[in-house]
Design an enzyme around this catalytic site. Sequence first.
Site, mmCIF file in Angstrom:
data_model
loop_
_atom_site.group_PDB
_atom_site.id
_atom_site.type_symbol
_atom_site.label_atom_id
_atom_site.label_comp_id
_atom_site.label_asym_id
_atom_site.label_seq_id
_atom_site.Cartn_x
_atom_site.Cartn_y
_atom_site.Cartn_z
ATOM 1 N N HIS A 54 1.679 5.376 -1.841
ATOM 2 C CA HIS A 54 1.014 6.480 -2.431
ATOM 3 C C HIS A 54 2.369 7.292 -2.958
ATOM 4 C CE1 HIS A 54 -2.741 6.750 -0.757
ATOM 5 N NE2 HIS A 54 -2.503 6.308 0.180
ATOM 6 N N HIS A 107 0.811 -1.213 0.097
ATOM 7 C CA HIS A 107 0.040 -0.165 0.018
ATOM 8 C C HIS A 107 0.858 1.207 0.105
ATOM 9 C CE1 HIS A 107 -3.781 2.122 1.546
ATOM 10 N NE2 HIS A 107 -3.000 3.153 1.129
ATOM 11 N N LYS A 116 -9.549 -0.375 -5.939
ATOM 12 C CA LYS A 116 -9.619 0.696 -4.387
ATOM 13 C C LYS A 116 -11.036 1.146 -4.020
ATOM 14 C CE LYS A 116 -7.792 2.195 -0.555
ATOM 15 N NZ LYS A 116 -6.775 3.097 -0.189
ATOM 16 N N ASP A 118 1.444 2.607 3.680
ATOM 17 C CA ASP A 118 0.799 3.941 3.227
ATOM 18 C C ASP A 118 1.625 5.032 3.290
ATOM 19 O OD1 ASP A 118 -1.673 5.206 2.770
ATOM 20 O OD2 ASP A 118 -2.275 5.318 4.864
ATOM 21 N N HIS A 164 -4.755 -0.714 5.995
ATOM 22 C CA HIS A 164 -4.124 0.219 7.165
ATOM 23 C C HIS A 164 -5.074 -0.008 8.332
ATOM 24 C CE1 HIS A 164 -6.826 2.904 4.877
ATOM 25 N NE2 HIS A 164 -6.027 3.329 4.078
ATOM 26 N N HIS A 203 -10.501 1.419 1.602
ATOM 27 C CA HIS A 203 -10.058 2.405 2.810
ATOM 28 C C HIS A 203 -11.504 2.178 3.740
ATOM 29 C CE1 HIS A 203 -8.551 6.275 4.684
ATOM 30 N NE2 HIS A 203 -9.977 5.901 5.051
HETATM 31 O O1 DOR Z 1 -3.580 9.505 5.764
HETATM 32 C C1 DOR Z 1 -3.948 9.341 4.543
HETATM 33 N N1 DOR Z 1 -3.090 9.984 3.223
HETATM 34 N N2 DOR Z 1 -4.933 8.366 4.152
HETATM 35 C C2 DOR Z 1 -5.327 7.987 3.005
HETATM 36 O O2 DOR Z 1 -6.278 7.071 3.012
HETATM 37 C C3 DOR Z 1 -4.656 8.760 1.706
HETATM 38 C C4 DOR Z 1 -3.472 9.209 2.105
HETATM 39 C C5 DOR Z 1 -2.969 10.250 1.159
HETATM 40 O O3 DOR Z 1 -3.223 9.935 -0.008
HETATM 41 O O4 DOR Z 1 -2.553 11.112 1.467
HETATM 42 ZN ZN ZN Z 2 -3.279 5.274 1.643
#
Ligand code: DOR
Ligand code: ZN
Length: 347
Positions: A16, A14, A100, A248, A175, A137
């Site tokens: 980003h 997971h 997702k 995450d 998460h 999520h």
């Molecule tokens: O804290 C988070 N940041 N939770 C999420 O689900 C998305 C992520 C983000 O893309 O910044």
């Molecule tokens: Zn995430």
Amino acid sequence: MNNEITIIRPDDWHLHLREGEMLAAVLPSSAKIYGRAIVMPNLTVPVTTAKQAEEYRRRIIDARPEGSNFEPLMTCYLTDSTSAEDIHTAYAVKAFHAVKLFPAGATTNSDNGVTDIKKVYSVLEAMQEIGMPLSVHGEVTDPEVDVFDREAVFIDRVLKPVRENFPELKIIFEHLTSKAGVDYVLEQDENMVATITPHHLLLTRNDLFKGGMNPYMYCLPVAKTFEDREAVRRAAVSGDERFFLGTDSAPHPARAKEKAGAAAGIFNAPTSIGYVTQVFDELNALDKLEGFTSIYGARFYGFSPNGSTITLAKRENPVEMDWQIKVGGDIVKIFKPDTPLLWDLVD
Ligand code: DOR
Ligand code: ZN
């Protein structure tokens, strides 16, 4: 005492990575540690088609540091208008490894998310049929629900009906932050797994307010109580294959974090494996580390474990680094909880 450990190279289930300058700045941190990563699709324009996923994948490949074999595994952003046909088309070209579900308004770039789970039941049906996992999520967005209860309420309002209607659908409860979430996953079968982040292994909601309100400890789902953290830790070190690492890691520039309405997300990629190892060490569970970081997730997604290894060492003094990276004209701060970092990658 064990001061060094070698494990199969981990994967991040997971992550980003964003785009442009941010992608270029953060990618090396993940590529140094992880063999593969499930890349989240919540870009400013969400990744909703096979074509967009392939374009994004190429951009990530092009941004890799010289010599890196880091493999991005793409995902699709589920919207109210995603069709079963979209999923079949994408499946035929193996464009996505998961779809997702962001409940609309739940988190960063989730405005295009699903407004009512029933609207996507035909998509879930198609996914169940072809074995495409649903990455979730798991928080309700109902403003009447306490922010710390949103994961627990999501189980009752969304996950339970989905499981009843689609018992063979593979689901990743992303998460995991609560005892309720851990207990729920434990009651389910092998079609329900969960990722656990480094920060939810370390933080409680106290950290958000320690020494004044701290946006660098703020993510969604938000860190919860000591009891919740204990349940999440126990799940991580249990050796139960249904729990595996998803960092995450979610970078935001300082200007987005240090303001009223601070962005949710913790950029932990550089310190992620060190902190996870540290928690496993503290819990006398280093023998369970490799399964959690490098085997169970791969198995769930249908991959063999990576063919290389990494070595981590426990330092005598806390690891020192510049706890930030430059991105364009701004910085992104690296996850630095109160706990000093002792475990570190050996280059
Ligand atoms: O804290 C988070 N940041 N939770 C999420 O689900 C998305 C992520 C983000 O893309 O910044
Ligand atoms: Zn995430």
